[in-house]
Write a protein that holds these residues in place. Structure first.
Motif, PDB file in Angstrom:
ATOM      1  N   UNK A 181       0.852  -1.192   0.000  1.00 47.25           N
ATOM      2  CA  UNK A 181       0.000   0.000   0.000  1.00 47.25           C
ATOM      3  C   UNK A 181       0.884   1.237   0.000  1.00 47.25           C
ATOM      4  N   UNK A 182       0.619   2.151  -0.894  1.00 51.36           N
ATOM      5  CA  UNK A 182       1.438   3.347  -0.990  1.00 51.36           C
ATOM      6  C   UNK A 182       2.572   3.204  -1.983  1.00 51.36           C
ATOM      7  N   UNK A 183       2.615   2.080  -2.709  1.00 46.97           N
ATOM      8  CA  UNK A 183       3.657   1.898  -3.712  1.00 46.97           C
ATOM      9  C   UNK A 183       4.757   0.991  -3.233  1.00 46.97           C
ATOM     10  N   UNK A 184       5.789   0.834  -4.063  1.00 40.85           N
ATOM     11  CA  UNK A 184       6.872  -0.014  -3.619  1.00 40.85           C
ATOM     12  C   UNK A 184       7.816  -0.496  -4.683  1.00 40.85           C
ATOM     13  N   UNK A 185       7.503  -0.355  -5.973  1.00 39.42           N
ATOM     14  CA  UNK A 185       8.440  -0.734  -7.003  1.00 39.42           C
ATOM     15  C   UNK A 185       8.419  -2.220  -7.325  1.00 39.42           C
ATOM     16  N   UNK A 186       9.412  -2.655  -8.119  1.00 39.87           N
ATOM     17  CA  UNK A 186       9.421  -4.002  -8.666  1.00 39.87           C
ATOM     18  C   UNK A 186       9.599  -5.074  -7.601  1.00 39.87           C
ATOM     19  N   UNK A 187      10.407  -4.805  -6.571  1.00 42.27           N
ATOM     20  CA  UNK A 187      10.605  -5.803  -5.518  1.00 42.27           C
ATOM     21  C   UNK A 187       9.305  -6.037  -4.767  1.00 42.27           C
ATOM     22  N   UNK A 188       8.616  -4.971  -4.412  1.00 42.03           N
ATOM     23  CA  UNK A 188       7.349  -5.103  -3.681  1.00 42.03           C
ATOM     24  C   UNK A 188       6.315  -5.858  -4.523  1.00 42.03           C
ATOM     25  N   UNK A 189       6.310  -5.598  -5.835  1.00 38.61           N
ATOM     26  CA  UNK A 189       5.373  -6.290  -6.720  1.00 38.61           C
ATOM     27  C   UNK A 189       5.700  -7.775  -6.777  1.00 38.61           C
ATOM     28  N   UNK A 190       6.993  -8.101  -6.783  1.00 39.46           N
ATOM     29  CA  UNK A 190       7.396  -9.507  -6.799  1.00 39.46           C
ATOM     30  C   UNK A 190       7.043 -10.198  -5.488  1.00 39.46           C
ATOM     31  N   UNK A 191       7.231  -9.504  -4.368  1.00 39.10           N
ATOM     32  CA  UNK A 191       6.871 -10.067  -3.060  1.00 39.10           C
ATOM     33  C   UNK A 191       5.368 -10.318  -2.994  1.00 39.10           C
TER      34      UNK A 191
ATOM     35  N   UNK B 211      -0.530  -7.132  -8.460  1.00 38.35           N
ATOM     36  CA  UNK B 211      -0.806  -5.762  -8.043  1.00 38.35           C
ATOM     37  C   UNK B 211      -0.326  -5.591  -6.612  1.00 38.35           C
ATOM     38  N   UNK B 212      -0.580  -4.430  -6.053  1.00 36.85           N
ATOM     39  CA  UNK B 212      -0.195  -4.169  -4.670  1.00 36.85           C
ATOM     40  C   UNK B 212      -1.457  -4.164  -3.813  1.00 36.85           C
ATOM     41  N   UNK B 213      -1.490  -3.348  -2.775  1.00 33.93           N
ATOM     42  CA  UNK B 213      -2.579  -3.405  -1.797  1.00 33.93           C
ATOM     43  C   UNK B 213      -3.949  -3.243  -2.437  1.00 33.93           C
ATOM     44  N   UNK B 214      -4.892  -4.067  -1.976  1.00 35.07           N
ATOM     45  CA  UNK B 214      -6.260  -4.012  -2.470  1.00 35.07           C
ATOM     46  C   UNK B 214      -7.157  -4.820  -1.539  1.00 35.07           C
ATOM     47  N   UNK B 215      -8.465  -4.831  -1.773  1.00 35.32           N
ATOM     48  CA  UNK B 215      -9.377  -5.542  -0.859  1.00 35.32           C
ATOM     49  C   UNK B 215      -9.386  -7.060  -1.033  1.00 35.32           C
ATOM     50  N   UNK B 216      -8.481  -7.616  -1.835  1.00 33.88           N
ATOM     51  CA  UNK B 216      -8.464  -9.062  -2.073  1.00 33.88           C
ATOM     52  C   UNK B 216      -7.346  -9.716  -1.263  1.00 33.88           C
ATOM     53  N   UNK B 217      -7.669 -10.365  -0.117  1.00 37.74           N
ATOM     54  CA  UNK B 217      -6.637 -10.972   0.716  1.00 37.74           C
ATOM     55  C   UNK B 217      -6.387 -12.447   0.404  1.00 37.74           C
ATOM     56  N   UNK B 218      -6.781 -12.902  -0.782  1.00 40.79           N
ATOM     57  CA  UNK B 218      -6.561 -14.308  -1.121  1.00 40.79           C
ATOM     58  C   UNK B 218      -5.070 -14.563  -1.295  1.00 40.79           C
ATOM     59  N   UNK B 219      -4.660 -15.787  -1.002  1.00 38.71           N
ATOM     60  CA  UNK B 219      -3.256 -16.183  -1.063  1.00 38.71           C
ATOM     61  C   UNK B 219      -2.943 -16.727  -2.452  1.00 38.71           C
ATOM     62  N   UNK B 220      -2.066 -16.042  -3.215  1.00 38.60           N
ATOM     63  CA  UNK B 220      -1.719 -16.524  -4.549  1.00 38.60           C
ATOM     64  C   UNK B 220      -0.591 -17.556  -4.535  1.00 38.60           C
ATOM     65  N   UNK B 221      -0.040 -17.826  -3.340  1.00 38.03           N
ATOM     66  CA  UNK B 221       1.132 -18.692  -3.232  1.00 38.03           C
ATOM     67  C   UNK B 221       2.362 -17.865  -2.912  1.00 38.03           C
ATOM     68  N   UNK B 222       3.278 -18.443  -2.125  1.00 39.62           N
ATOM     69  CA  UNK B 222       4.478 -17.702  -1.726  1.00 39.62           C
ATOM     70  C   UNK B 222       5.753 -18.498  -2.003  1.00 39.62           C
ATOM     71  N   UNK B 223       5.698 -19.371  -3.012  1.00 39.49           N
ATOM     72  CA  UNK B 223       6.874 -20.162  -3.348  1.00 39.49           C
ATOM     73  C   UNK B 223       8.057 -19.270  -3.724  1.00 39.49           C
ATOM     74  N   UNK B 224       9.233 -19.774  -3.460  1.00 45.94           N
ATOM     75  CA  UNK B 224      10.467 -19.091  -3.852  1.00 45.94           C
ATOM     76  C   UNK B 224      11.316 -20.093  -4.630  1.00 45.94           C
ATOM     77  N   UNK B 225      11.721 -19.726  -5.817  1.00 43.44           N
ATOM     78  CA  UNK B 225      12.501 -20.613  -6.681  1.00 43.44           C
ATOM     79  C   UNK B 225      13.958 -20.161  -6.737  1.00 43.44           C
ATOM     80  N   UNK B 226      14.791 -21.030  -7.277  1.00 39.36           N
ATOM     81  CA  UNK B 226      16.194 -20.671  -7.473  1.00 39.36           C
ATOM     82  C   UNK B 226      16.304 -19.478  -8.407  1.00 39.36           C
ATOM     83  N   UNK B 227      15.398 -19.428  -9.410  1.00 37.03           N
ATOM     84  CA  UNK B 227      15.406 -18.300 -10.347  1.00 37.03           C
ATOM     85  C   UNK B 227      15.092 -16.994  -9.634  1.00 37.03           C
TER      86      UNK B 227
END
Length: 574
Positions: A196-206, A211-227
């Protein structure tokens, strides 16, 4: 088991006042300006300001600070009318923190660090696993029996209340799978706080949801790959240690609190009617303090500039997250302030102590105002992974597998999703090694919600007292000759299984029945005044007699312990 509660700085700390003009370096700070600062007086920010006004005022303030430092500062989210996030390129966080701390208009400045998660209805898995889960079923909700001494006796509490749909538990976590059949009936609208309030490419990747902050709190997955790690898309703090499949951590936590019970599906939560409010603050590789702090305030109904009003504020907050280190400095002050806001609104914050294997309690569980929860093995001793220390309020089952090979014998069975990256079919953890103080914490949060259901007038202090004063004593034997009493924790020294003490694991083992019984039921409504003639006849008025009858039934006609238990059908194929 996920390696949890590791705190990673946003950038490596450099020598004081050194500036490294590397393209990867980005500082991220939480800054509070003084009330009489000229930049604050020039244009005040209303608590109910809309997102456009917040962004404009925050950037003007960031510009003013940046001009005095000779840096370009970008405004992030506002935490309140004088506190906001600022970011800068070409300088690391600690260096910028030191420079901003010397600014005469700045009241407080803290590095915006990352925190991470750790890893009787007719519900078929409850009793004995339903043929697809552990033989012990949802052992942690049952009355203690035999070797299983840490279970919380939710069955006894259910004889008094199964919860209320007016009590909301906010789950500040990775979000929730909103379509899970065992959760959908007990969810209320939440919010995705990430970025919320912005954040750039890293925040978007996290954020990982496009997208960034919004009323949708669903979990899209938080996997982290070697890439992800090799490409640096998640920031320098995300390393190979973070590589893993999606955890569905928030969905698991939510199920322990309030999976729909008595619906013939899956598992039962502690509160059958309790509502869960998903507040997404963790994404890939964790989440920032600023998002968590705003999540706490928004959850309890406090005004947050740029965000809509929470129309279903929570009475209980579950934070199964954290990072190493003491609750000190500006960051600690911000958490203490946020927990105080919750307390002032008669809400309680239940926070996981951490999974540092016997080292000191993590932050923010070690902050004043938090109810910190340690994890227990089924036999009642401290489970090896749990952190410990004097900040812990009480302990609850955290799951333990016992065996080194094969199926986990005493996991925390709960709702989940089968996707290794993005979401797939909704499912349950079954025999998966779902263990951690992350899963002890929602048991306490669930019981706190039962307390509010039993007596909505309770204060936060009364809820804490009910939980701790009724806790059962820790066992001091029964777990093998090599197990000793837990010593005082020392940073860098692991202590695995040990017998809990009051100074390491809190007041005792959570007892749901005793806690709920301690607050009493709301008194019956007063009888209507007598309308007939004949003074002195009020005591024989039918409404009064009916009230006495109900009171007698409640006091003397309670069900036998365990009578409100899950009804288990024959095992169904998986």
């Amino acid at each position: 088991m996920h390696r949890a509660f590791a705190l990673t700085p946003l950038a490596a700390l450099l020598v004081a006042s050194a500036v490294q003009a590397t393209p990867e370096a980005e500082a991220r700070l939480i800054v509070r300006l003084k009330a009489d600062a000229p930049v604050v007086q020039a244009r005040r920010l209303a608590a109910r300001a809309d997102a456009h006004e917040v962004a404009d005022v925050a950037q003007r303030r960031a510009d003013a600070l940046g001009q005095r430092l000779g840096l370009t500062l970008t405004a992030g989210r506002a935490l309140d009318t004088r506190t906001q996030v600022v970011t800068a390129r070409g300088v690391n966080s600690e260096t910028l923190r030191q420079r901003l701390a010397r600014d005469p208009q700045v009241e407080l400045v803290a590095v915006d660090r990352i925190r991470r998660h750790s890893r009787v209805p007719n519900d078929p898995i409850y009793g004995n696993g339903g043929g697809v889960g552990p033989a012990a079923g949802q052992w942690y909700l049952k009355p203690p029996a035999g070797d299983v001494r840490s279970s919380i006796n939710a069955e006894g509490a259910w004889d008094l209340t199964t919860g209320s749909s007016t009590v909301v538990v906010a789950v500040l976590d990775t979000g929730v799978r909103l379509d899970h059949p065992d959760l959908v009936a007990n969810l209320v609208p939440g919010y995705d706080m990430i970025g919320a309030g912005g954040g750039g490419s890293v925040r978007l990747a996290v954020a990982n949801d496009g997208d960034l902050a919004d009323p949708d709190p669903s979990d899209p997955g938080d996997w982290v790959s070697q890439a992800d790690v090799d490409g640096g898309t998640l920031g320098s703090g995300c390393t190979a240690d973070s590589i893993d499949d999606s955890s569905w951590h928030g969905t698991k936590v939510a199920g322990l609190i309030a999976a729909t019970a008595d619906n013939g599906v899956g598992v039962a939560g502690v509160g059958w009617a309790t509502k869960v409010q998903p507040i997404r603050v963790l994404g890939k590789c964790g989440g920032y303090d600023s998002d968590i702090l705003v999540g706490i305030k928004w959850a309890v109904g406090a005004s947050v500039p740029g965000l809509p009003v929470n129309t279903t504020p929570a009475k209980v907050l579950n934070l199964s997250l954290g990072g190493t280190g003491p609750c000190t400095g500006s960051t600690g002050a911000l958490y203490v302030e946020a927990f105080a806001e919750a307390t002032a609104r008669n809400a309680v914050a239940i926070v996981a102590a951490g999974n540092s294997a016997g080292e000191p309690v993590d932050s923010p569980a070690n902050c004043t105002g938090a109810i910190a929860v340690a994890g227990l093995r089924h036999v009642g001793s401290k489970v090896g992974f749990s952190s410990m220390g004097p900040e812990v309020a009480l302990a609850a089952p955290g799951g333990n597998c016992v065996n080194l090979n094969g199926s986990c014998l005493y996991p925390m069975v709960t709702t989940s999703n089968s996707g290794t990256r993005g979401p797939a079919a909704n499912t349950y953890t079954y025999n998966e090694a779902a263990v951690g103080t992350s899963f002890a914490t929602p048991l306490v949060a669930g019981v706190a919600a039962l307390l509010y259901a039993r007596d909505p007038s309770l204060t936060a202090a009364q809820v804490r007292t009910a939980l701790t004063s009724t806790a059962r004593p820790f066992p001091t034997s029964g777990s093998g000759s090599t197990v000793n009493a837990c010593p005082a924790p020392v940073t860098g020294t692991e202590v695995l299984e040990c017998y809990c003490t009051a100074t390491t694991c809190g007041a005792g083992m959570l007892d749901a029945r005793a806690a709920v019984a301690s607050v009493g039921a709301p008194p019956p409504a007063p009888p209507a005044p007598a309308t007939g003639g004949g003074g002195g006849g009020g005591a024989s008025h039918p409404a009064w007699l009916l009230g006495l009858a109900f009171a007698g039934l409640w006091l003397n006609g309670r069900r036998k312990p365990g009578s409100k238990r899950p009804q288990v059908p024959p095992p169904a194929p998986r």
